[in-house]
Design an enzyme around this catalytic site. Structure first.
Site, PDB file in Angstrom:
ATOM      1  N   GLU A 207       0.808  -1.226   0.000  1.00 38.59           N
ATOM      2  CA  GLU A 207       0.000   0.000   0.000  1.00 38.59           C
ATOM      3  C   GLU A 207       0.839   1.273   0.000  1.00 38.59           C
ATOM      4  O   GLU A 207       0.429   2.295   0.560  1.00 38.59           O
ATOM      5  CB  GLU A 207      -0.990  -0.015   1.173  1.00 38.59           C
ATOM      6  CG  GLU A 207      -2.030  -1.126   1.037  1.00 38.59           C
ATOM      7  CD  GLU A 207      -3.009  -1.201   2.188  1.00 38.59           C
ATOM      8  OE1 GLU A 207      -2.836  -0.442   3.171  1.00 38.59           O
ATOM      9  OE2 GLU A 207      -3.935  -2.031   2.131  1.00 38.59           O
ATOM     10  N   GLU A 291      -5.899  -8.026  -1.225  1.00 35.73           N
ATOM     11  CA  GLU A 291      -6.267  -7.897   0.186  1.00 35.73           C
ATOM     12  C   GLU A 291      -7.706  -7.445   0.253  1.00 35.73           C
ATOM     13  O   GLU A 291      -8.108  -6.493  -0.394  1.00 35.73           O
ATOM     14  CB  GLU A 291      -5.368  -6.912   0.936  1.00 35.73           C
ATOM     15  CG  GLU A 291      -5.695  -6.846   2.423  1.00 35.73           C
ATOM     16  CD  GLU A 291      -4.770  -5.935   3.213  1.00 35.73           C
ATOM     17  OE1 GLU A 291      -3.543  -6.043   3.013  1.00 35.73           O
ATOM     18  OE2 GLU A 291      -5.277  -5.112   4.000  1.00 35.73           O
TER      19      GLU A 291
END
Length: 818
Positions: A207, A291
């Site tokens: 991320e 995810e």
């Protein structure tokens, strides 16, 4: 002519006696009716009216094109969420692992993604790096190697992936996108080899966007080091920007084999709509929802059921990774019930397998990586998302197939008419289902009667709120292991750390920042000690930058003395933590608790902190210098509101504070300060484990008191949480007949036994709706309902409503008396 199968709903008794939330599951077969020709009988058998709409026709065509399944699984890491699993006793540890990974038993995960530890907090804890300092590699640190080994032992075909969240600060002098990090990842792959593990997929930086040049250099390095078969995943961020870049940069496209995006259906959403992008699809690369989730192990099951199907239908994603695998952390740690299972008490062996495990199993037990989706045999029932979705996949043998159907939002029963063609088997079809709307484990992963198609045709009546798997394969099953009951970690507790191998973590010690691991003791002391290994500021993943600390123990510990030998290896400070409880994961230094801090120069302080980072100095002073390279003994005694600190057996300071009532112990250091700890001892103090018969009852999540709204003494006055103020409306007594009374004559009461029933006070009647069990794990359970006293919505603010709810291990269901 069709053969038709109907799925009846529960008989109203649940089929088996209701079990507490922590127990394992019993197998329970559903009754199914099959005839050669039926009209509305199937719907009648289920207790539903026949569907008003025409039956939905579905052709399962083996000749349909489609992408290959890469796998359905979950993340261990991001971070620390699997920490306590390795400390579980047998057979419970193996039972949990079986439920997670064993084919034909539970979630049967096909893909396991693990964190490449970086000595820094990455949500629910910090995981240790294999290379704390440049060139010093230890391939046995942490528990992720062990977890991958255990997963592989149960399923030799499980795919393994690695991804970094944070990293030690020496990498690129704080710049992750550097050649240092590439060398670091190659060293991690080398370590995997020493454990007999083959890593299938490798990511970049979780991320944190992407650097195309870095990925190209990573590909080159992997190829040159013999890891040409390791597939690179980019960029494990939000959106499909990396796929867009690959269309502009052919070299980048050649470097990356999988494009992975997070929360493609929306963060913690219902997962109704799950698109990728036209550019991503046009790359021809594998696309992953790399995810998803972040949801409760039971409450997230509906979203999971939608997302697994809809990721492929809407966005051609062939990998689905839930965050996380399980919550093997204590209830005060953030995200304490997320995953597909909860395992918070290694000392008791207690665990709970969630509905999400069975929803996942409805796909994983009926497919395998390499199976192909059948695009023309996948979609929405009747073309309407609200009716539910279905996906069909065919085996690599080009004969067997499975179709997974979810009806999470359907308003009633639906009849599906199937036609099997394109070379697929027209033999016996097996039917399994999970009633996701049920809270009865007997309704999860239930096998129905087989169906015999007639000329390749058969029908199925599906009920709302279910996941169904229809398949020509066999080998599916539902695990039968049962969890023991909950129990406290008893005091006294001690550990001299001599029984552990170098590089491992001490039992029950949960790192939240930095890395506390076993090392040989310094300064002439023999045996093993705990050493804080992180010697510089890491490359953080979280926005909150804590100093190193680690926690251990039971949230119900109230009055005790924590003592430990300490040695500073460099100037700075060490500290003992007492009554550590809830903390803010985005700023992990912000934790409810007390701290006894001593510097190398001898300056000491007793401190209090909370989740908002409001540090308060309760007492401070100076004592003889600790220096460096010398052993000393620190002790912090907590007895009611009395706090006492000692160095080498001499009391150096006292403070009075009643803010924090109970919680864990811990070790801490200053940032970059390496230090050692030995001979941990926690001994019970006055009244430990024996709360006052009359007094406050505090929520473990907020430290606010169980409070009668407006100090009312009227029957029906509702109960809430509020700042503790010593008022009579916050003084509760454990009376006779399991009653909790306030004002001496009013009982804690609920109007019904249903989840969500608001707590209130009423004149005492002796009814079971006014009887409560005060359990050792901090829960308060209604005798009449079997449900836990709960703060609505996990609220922590003044005025948050108190109710009863299904027990789930959350800190909003933990209470401390005293």
């Amino acid at each position: 002519m069709f053969s038709r199968v109907s799925h009846p709903r529960s008989d109203g008794t649940g089929g088996v006696r209701r079990r507490s939330w922590w127990t394992g599951w019993r197998p329970h077969r559903i009754a199914v009716s099959v005839t050669a020709a039926m009209t509305t009988a199937a719907a009648v058998l289920t207790g539903f009216a026949a569907p008003a709409q025409a039956a939905t026709a579905i052709t399962i065509n083996g000749g349909s094109g489609g992408r290959a399944l890469d796998g359905i699984g979950a993340v261990s890491g991001g971070g620390g969420n699997s920490r306590l699993l390795i400390d579980y006793p047998e057979p419970q540890r193996s039972d949990i692992l079986d439920y997670l990974f064993k084919p034909g038993y539970g979630a049967a995960m096909q893909l396991l993604k693990v964190e490449i530890g970086g000595d820094t907090n990455s949500t629910s804890g910090a995981e240790p790096s294999h290379e704390h300092t440049r060139g010093s590699v230890n391939c046995n640190r942490g528990y992720e190697w062990w977890l991958m080994e255990q997963a592989k032992a149960r399923n030799a075909n499980i795919a393994l992936a690695g991804l970094a969240w944070g990293a030690p600060g020496w990498i690129g002098n704080g710049n992750f996108w550097s050649n240092d990090s590439i060398d670091y990842l190659v060293a991690w792959l080398d370590c995997a080899g020493t454990h007999g593990l083959t890593i299938n997929y490798l990511g970049g930086w979780n991320e944190k966007g992407y650097n195309a040049t870095w990925y190209k250099n990573l590909r080159s390095a992997l190829n040159s080091h013999g890891y040409g078969n390791v597939k690179i995943v980019a960029s494990d961020d939000f959106g499909w920007g990396a796929a867009d870049e690959s269309l502009r940069d052919p070299a980048f496209a050649n470097a990356v084999q999988v494009f992975g995006s997070h929360y493609v259906c929306g963060y913690r959403s219902a997962q109704n709509n799950c698109p990728s992008s036209n550019n991503a699809i046009s790359t021809g690369k594998s696309l992953w929802a790399s995810e998803n989730g972040s949801d409760d192990y039971n409450a997230g099951a509906q979203a999971l059921a939608r997302g697994i199907n809809r990721d492929y239908i809407d966005g051609k994603m062939t990998g689905y990774i839930n965050w996380p695998v399980l919550a093997a952390i204590t209830p005060n740690i953030p995200w304490a019930t997320t995953g597909v299972a909860v395992a918070q008490q290694p000392w008791s062996g207690n665990y709970s397998i969630g509905k999400s495990a069975w929803v996942m199993g409805q796909t994983t037990q009926f497919t395998a990586p390499g199976w192909r989706y059948l695009d023309s045999s996948s979609g929405y029932l009747g073309g309407n998302r609200n009716n539910g979705s279905y996906v069909s996949l065919k085996s690599t043998n080009n004969s067997d197939y499975s179709t997974i159907i979810e009806t999470m939002d359907a308003g009633g029963a639906q009849t599906l008419d199937f036609t099997v063609t394109g070379g697929l088997s027209t033999g016996t079809v097996h039917v399994w289902s999970t009633n996701v709307r049920s809270n009865n484990s007997a309704d999860f992963f239930v096998r129905g009667n087989d169906v015999t198609p007639n000329g390749g045709r058969f029908s199925l009546t599906v009920q709302p709120g279910y996941v169904y798997s229809i398949t020509t394969t066999s080998g599916q099953g539902k695990g039968t292991a049962v969890s023991p009951p909950q129990g406290n970690l008893q005091l006294p507790y001690s550990d001299n750390f001599d029984g552990y191998a170098t590089g491992r973590e001490a039992k029950y010690l949960m790192d939240q920042q930095g890395s506390f691991e076993i090392a040989g003791c310094a300064a002439g002391r023999t045996g093993q000690c705990v050493r804080q290994m992180s010697d510089q500021t890491p490359i953080y993943w979280t926005s909150g930058h804590a100093e190193p600390f680690t926690l251990l123990g039971d949230l119900t510990w109230r009055n005790y003395t924590v003592s430990s030998d300490v040695l500073l290896e460099k100037p700075g400070y060490v500290q003992l933590i007492g009554r550590g409880n809830t903390y803010n994961h985005q700023g992990p230094q912000n934790m409810n608790g007390y701290y006894f801090r001593v510097t190398d120069g001898g300056a000491w302080s007793i401190l209090s902190n909370n989740t908002s980072g409001n540090w308060r100095t309760l007492a401070s002073g100076n004592t003889s210098a600790l220096g460096t390279g010398r052993w000393h003994t620190l002790a912090l005694t907590l007895n009611g509101s009395s706090l006492t600190a000692a160095v080498d057996g001499t009391t150096v300071g006292r403070a009075t504070d009643s803010t924090w009532v109970a919680g864990q112990i811990g070790y801490g250091t200053g940032q970059g300060v390496t230090a050692q700890f030995d001979n941990l001892s926690i001994t019970p103090g006055d009244g430990s484990g024996n709360p006052n018969p009359t007094g406050e009852i505090r929520s473990a999540a907020s430290n606010r008191c169980l409070d009668v709204n407006g100090a009312s003494q009227s029957d029906g006055a509702v109960v809430q949480i509020w700042d503790c103020n010593g008022g009579a409306n916050q003084q509760w007594s454990a009376g006779t007949n399991n009653q909790l009374t306030v004002y001496g004559n009013k009982c804690l009461d609920v109007a019904s036994t249903a989840s969500g029933s608001r707590a209130r006070i009423m004149s005492c009647t002796g009814g079971s709706n006014q009887q409560w069990r005060l359990n050792a794990d901090g829960t308060i359970v209604g005798v009449g309902s079997g449900l836990c006293l709960d703060v609505n919505g996990q609220g922590t603010a003044n005025g948050s409503a108190v109710q009863i709810w299904t027990c789930n291990g959350g800190s909003n269901q933990q209470w401390v008396r005293g």
